[in-house]
Motif scaffolding. Structure first.
Motif: not given
Length: 188
Positions: A169-177, A179-180
């Motif tokens: 949860r500590h990563l920005p949502a945009g970074t996760i999106e 990457f996925v």
């Protein structure tokens, strides 16, 4: 005979169940599962000490019913958010965003904290609810593969890895999106 709240017995039961779930969630935020008793749940839900047993046999039954309720709400909101889009990339974006935004509301860390404490039957019942959420992602990924929007060799492995990416949860949502979407081979 106790008075019922609501217009009928069904509404009374639903209201009582909601009170128990709110009480349970509040108690879980304050203490460990081991420290929660049926008496504490009943007190917090403003029920008599024995009245709660008319609805739940023990605190494990409260956990399973709570997980069922939360999952049903989560999946309904997720499907509503995805409604109207048949594009697998857009659906995956919605899934990721919904999971990250609603994660705090619906996923209060019940799995890891309770896994070793609950009896196998309760763990299995909760696992079935996790599968309901996984099924939504599985549908999106299959649809994306079928449409040529995703390149996935191992669907189950990818599903697990996507959910693992949603945990920090500590990563920005945009970074996760980003990457996925890159990991499944979707064009940005």
């Amino acid at each position: 005979m106790p008075r019922i709240s609501g217009e009928n017995l069904q509404q009374h039961r639903e209201q009582l169940q909601r009170r128990v779930f709110v009480a349970f969630a509040e108690l879980m935020a304050e203490r460990s599962f081991d420290a929660i008793t049926m008496a504490l749940i009943a007190e917090r839900a403003e029920l008599g000490r024995t009245a709660i047993y008319h609805h739940f046999r023990d605190k494990e039954a409260v956990v399973v019913a709570f997980a069922t309720h939360e999952t049903e709400q989560y999946v309904a909101q997720l499907r509503e958010a995805m409604q109207g889009s048949s594009d697998p990339v857009a659906q995956l974006r919605t899934y990721l965003r919904h999971h990250l935004e609603a994660g705090e509301q619906f996923h209060m860390g019940l799995g890891p904290q309770l896994y070793g404490i609950l009896p196998p039957s309760s763990r299995q019942a909760i696992r079935e609810h996790v599968v309901a959420v996984e099924d939504v992602l599985r549908e999106i990924l299959r649809s994306g593969v079928d449409a040529g929007a995703f390149r996935i060799d191992d669907l189950d492995g990818t599903l697990s890895l996507v959910h693992a990416c949603l945990s920090p949860r500590h990563l920005p949502a945009g970074t996760i999106e980003t990457f996925v979407l890159g990991a499944v081979g979707a064009a940005g």
